[in-house]
Design a protein around this motif. Sequence first.
Motif, PDB file in Angstrom:
ATOM      1  N   VAL A  45       0.904  -1.307  -0.035  1.00 41.66           N
ATOM      2  CA  VAL A  45      -0.070   0.094   0.059  1.00 41.66           C
ATOM      3  C   VAL A  45       0.841   1.257  -0.065  1.00 41.66           C
ATOM      4  O   VAL A  45       1.502   1.501   1.073  1.00 41.66           O
ATOM      5  CB  VAL A  45      -0.856   0.192   1.308  1.00 41.66           C
ATOM      6  N   HIS A  46       0.827   2.016  -1.185  1.00 39.60           N
ATOM      7  CA  HIS A  46       1.844   3.136  -1.296  1.00 39.60           C
ATOM      8  C   HIS A  46       0.859   4.402  -0.826  1.00 39.60           C
ATOM      9  O   HIS A  46      -0.057   4.756  -1.664  1.00 39.60           O
ATOM     10  CB  HIS A  46       2.219   3.287  -2.631  1.00 39.60           C
ATOM     11  N   GLY A  47       1.213   4.820   0.272  1.00 36.44           N
ATOM     12  CA  GLY A  47       0.713   6.056   0.642  1.00 36.44           C
ATOM     13  C   GLY A  47       1.288   7.154   0.230  1.00 36.44           C
ATOM     14  O   GLY A  47       2.401   7.294  -0.244  1.00 36.44           O
ATOM     15  N   THR A  48       0.883   8.595   0.696  1.00 35.01           N
ATOM     16  CA  THR A  48       1.674   9.714   0.449  1.00 35.01           C
ATOM     17  C   THR A  48       2.875  10.097   1.355  1.00 35.01           C
ATOM     18  O   THR A  48       3.783  10.551   0.803  1.00 35.01           O
ATOM     19  CB  THR A  48       0.833  11.035   0.763  1.00 35.01           C
ATOM     20  N   GLU A  49       3.064   9.327   2.436  1.00 30.07           N
ATOM     21  CA  GLU A  49       4.104   9.417   3.308  1.00 30.07           C
ATOM     22  C   GLU A  49       4.775   8.272   3.694  1.00 30.07           C
ATOM     23  O   GLU A  49       6.122   8.197   3.931  1.00 30.07           O
ATOM     24  CB  GLU A  49       3.795  10.128   4.566  1.00 30.07           C
ATOM     25  N   THR A  50       4.121   7.305   3.489  1.00 30.97           N
ATOM     26  CA  THR A  50       4.818   5.870   3.775  1.00 30.97           C
ATOM     27  C   THR A  50       4.129   4.835   2.904  1.00 30.97           C
ATOM     28  O   THR A  50       3.309   5.014   2.295  1.00 30.97           O
ATOM     29  CB  THR A  50       4.593   5.336   5.442  1.00 30.97           C
ATOM     30  N   THR A  51       5.242   3.862   2.781  1.00 31.64           N
ATOM     31  CA  THR A  51       4.722   2.524   2.066  1.00 31.64           C
ATOM     32  C   THR A  51       4.514   1.353   3.313  1.00 31.64           C
ATOM     33  O   THR A  51       5.232   1.060   4.140  1.00 31.64           O
ATOM     34  CB  THR A  51       5.699   1.998   1.105  1.00 31.64           C
ATOM     35  N   ILE A  52       3.494   0.678   3.252  1.00 27.93           N
ATOM     36  CA  ILE A  52       3.010  -0.456   3.964  1.00 27.93           C
ATOM     37  C   ILE A  52       2.883  -1.746   3.226  1.00 27.93           C
ATOM     38  O   ILE A  52       2.277  -1.909   2.147  1.00 27.93           O
ATOM     39  CB  ILE A  52       1.713   0.002   4.983  1.00 27.93           C
ATOM     40  N   LEU A  53       3.901  -2.887   3.687  1.00 25.16           N
ATOM     41  CA  LEU A  53       3.468  -4.157   3.129  1.00 25.16           C
ATOM     42  C   LEU A  53       2.458  -4.875   4.232  1.00 25.16           C
ATOM     43  O   LEU A  53       3.032  -5.115   5.431  1.00 25.16           O
ATOM     44  CB  LEU A  53       4.778  -4.620   3.098  1.00 25.16           C
ATOM     45  N   GLY A  54       1.361  -5.441   3.617  1.00 29.22           N
ATOM     46  CA  GLY A  54       0.717  -6.326   4.596  1.00 29.22           C
ATOM     47  C   GLY A  54       1.020  -7.538   4.018  1.00 29.22           C
ATOM     48  O   GLY A  54       0.782  -8.225   3.168  1.00 29.22           O
ATOM     49  N   LEU A  55       1.214  -8.370   5.227  1.00 30.38           N
ATOM     50  CA  LEU A  55       1.682  -9.829   5.014  1.00 30.38           C
ATOM     51  C   LEU A  55       0.506 -10.953   5.440  1.00 30.38           C
ATOM     52  O   LEU A  55      -0.177 -10.630   6.369  1.00 30.38           O
ATOM     53  CB  LEU A  55       2.628 -10.461   5.867  1.00 30.38           C
ATOM     54  N   ILE A  56      -0.093 -11.520   4.448  1.00 28.95           N
ATOM     55  CA  ILE A  56      -1.140 -12.363   4.585  1.00 28.95           C
ATOM     56  C   ILE A  56      -1.004 -13.871   4.405  1.00 28.95           C
ATOM     57  O   ILE A  56      -0.080 -14.227   3.576  1.00 28.95           O
ATOM     58  CB  ILE A  56      -2.257 -12.153   3.389  1.00 28.95           C
ATOM     59  N   GLU A  84     -14.048  -9.229   4.090  1.00 33.51           N
ATOM     60  CA  GLU A  84     -12.624  -9.734   3.993  1.00 33.51           C
ATOM     61  C   GLU A  84     -12.606 -11.060   3.066  1.00 33.51           C
ATOM     62  O   GLU A  84     -11.782 -11.325   2.089  1.00 33.51           O
ATOM     63  CB  GLU A  84     -12.131 -10.271   5.397  1.00 33.51           C
ATOM     64  N   TYR A  85     -13.879 -11.852   2.929  1.00 38.82           N
ATOM     65  CA  TYR A  85     -14.037 -12.905   2.119  1.00 38.82           C
ATOM     66  C   TYR A  85     -13.834 -12.289   0.471  1.00 38.82           C
ATOM     67  O   TYR A  85     -13.153 -13.002  -0.311  1.00 38.82           O
ATOM     68  CB  TYR A  85     -15.281 -13.586   1.998  1.00 38.82           C
ATOM     69  N   ILE A  86     -14.265 -11.268   0.296  1.00 42.99           N
ATOM     70  CA  ILE A  86     -14.339 -10.580  -1.003  1.00 42.99           C
ATOM     71  C   ILE A  86     -12.805 -10.204  -1.366  1.00 42.99           C
ATOM     72  O   ILE A  86     -12.284 -10.396  -2.454  1.00 42.99           O
ATOM     73  CB  ILE A  86     -15.287  -9.372  -1.192  1.00 42.99           C
ATOM     74  N   MET A  87     -12.389  -9.553  -0.354  1.00 42.71           N
ATOM     75  CA  MET A  87     -11.039  -9.055  -0.630  1.00 42.71           C
ATOM     76  C   MET A  87      -9.819  -9.835  -0.731  1.00 42.71           C
ATOM     77  O   MET A  87      -8.972  -9.787  -1.329  1.00 42.71           O
ATOM     78  CB  MET A  87     -10.802  -7.693   0.521  1.00 42.71           C
ATOM     79  N   SER A  88     -10.108 -11.127  -0.003  1.00 41.94           N
ATOM     80  CA  SER A  88      -9.135 -12.068  -0.050  1.00 41.94           C
ATOM     81  C   SER A  88      -8.873 -12.684  -1.189  1.00 41.94           C
ATOM     82  O   SER A  88      -7.777 -13.430  -1.545  1.00 41.94           O
ATOM     83  CB  SER A  88      -9.407 -13.346   1.056  1.00 41.94           C
ATOM     84  N   GLU A  89      -9.821 -12.649  -2.284  1.00 45.31           N
ATOM     85  CA  GLU A  89      -9.885 -13.064  -3.549  1.00 45.31           C
ATOM     86  C   GLU A  89      -9.428 -12.030  -4.550  1.00 45.31           C
ATOM     87  O   GLU A  89      -9.359 -12.417  -5.614  1.00 45.31           O
ATOM     88  CB  GLU A  89     -11.359 -13.501  -4.077  1.00 45.31           C
ATOM     89  N   GLY A  90      -9.056 -10.874  -3.985  1.00 48.71           N
ATOM     90  CA  GLY A  90      -8.259  -9.999  -4.976  1.00 48.71           C
ATOM     91  C   GLY A  90      -9.155  -8.640  -5.181  1.00 48.71           C
ATOM     92  O   GLY A  90      -8.780  -7.856  -5.812  1.00 48.71           O
ATOM     93  N   ASN A  91     -10.330  -8.687  -4.925  1.00 47.97           N
ATOM     94  CA  ASN A  91     -11.371  -7.441  -5.159  1.00 47.97           C
ATOM     95  C   ASN A  91     -11.232  -6.549  -3.812  1.00 47.97           C
ATOM     96  O   ASN A  91     -11.950  -6.726  -3.121  1.00 47.97           O
ATOM     97  CB  ASN A  91     -12.738  -7.930  -5.536  1.00 47.97           C
TER      98      ASN A  91
END
Length: 337
Positions: free
Chosen positions: A31-42, A222-229
């Motif tokens: 996730v590229h924000g205006t001030e930081t980049t965050i990596l979310g590990l699933i 989360e079910y929806i998002m976990s599939e990529g949407n």
Amino acid sequence: MIIVLKNNSDQTRIDNFIGRLKERGLDVHAVHGTETTILGLIGDTSKLNTEEFKVYDFVESVQRVKEPYKQASRAFHPENTVISVKGEKIGDGKTISVMAGPCSVETPEQIIEVAKDVKKSGARFLRGGAFKPRTSPYAFQGLGAEGLELLKIARAETGLPIVTELMNLRQIPLFEDVDIIQIGARNMQNFDLLKEVGRLNKPVLLKRGLANTVKEFLMSAEYIMSEGNQNVILCERGIRTFDNYTRNCLDLSVVPFLKKESHLPIIIDPSHACGIRWMVPTLAKAAVAAGADGLIIEVHNNPEKALCDGEQSLTPPQFDDLMKILAKYASVEDRHL
């Protein structure tokens, strides 16, 4: 788990770092924000030691996400998700996106007339049911595929993107040309359906179930998002309580809570919440004051003869009056319809 990276880090080193994480069986969402980049590990992060990442000089901090809804959590995605649909934005913090139209599509004349009326009043989306889940098997179930075609005709006449409900997996091929797919309250925990729309490249309007907690609501997202949407719009439409003076009980406290807990847009459905026409304007005003990103309101050109939910539908003149009032409410917080 989330990893916050320092500003201006070398992209090649970050790419190599992400590659090593994926080799360990983890999905990595950047996730590229205006001030930081965050990596979310699933994935299974239980065996990861947060200390091991501190050897990388481009890592600012590491923390575990305690909530079970990882991708829907604001910790995972600090900035608001803004969903764009044919030039219209939902969740940008400035626009109150109003979706309006009849509970059920009935005739070409009806849906086109209503579409023109709500657009004139300032609605940005046309809502209408082609497939209708009804408590009674003898009630009007909608026009089905024919209703979808009528919605497309109304869209061609007005330019309004269409929002309509998908009820089961067999209907998915019919929804290829629908702008926003609605998952109704009764299907909020139809997990096979949620996973399938998660594989589609379309925004999904997810309604809270009649008796579901907010945690369950977010887990469905989360079910929806976990599939990529990632294009999920949350919709509060009232829940069942012990009282019955209204159709449901509108939980407006969910708006500030979800704004803090999640990055997803949240809209309010005052029509289904109360089921009473004269209450809809008051609840709509309260939703705007609470900070909702939008509203979905039922409007019918002849509610007395409506085949579905006429008692909670506003007439076009009533909707027009409401939109003028809502514009004033929105302006107080430097927002607009």
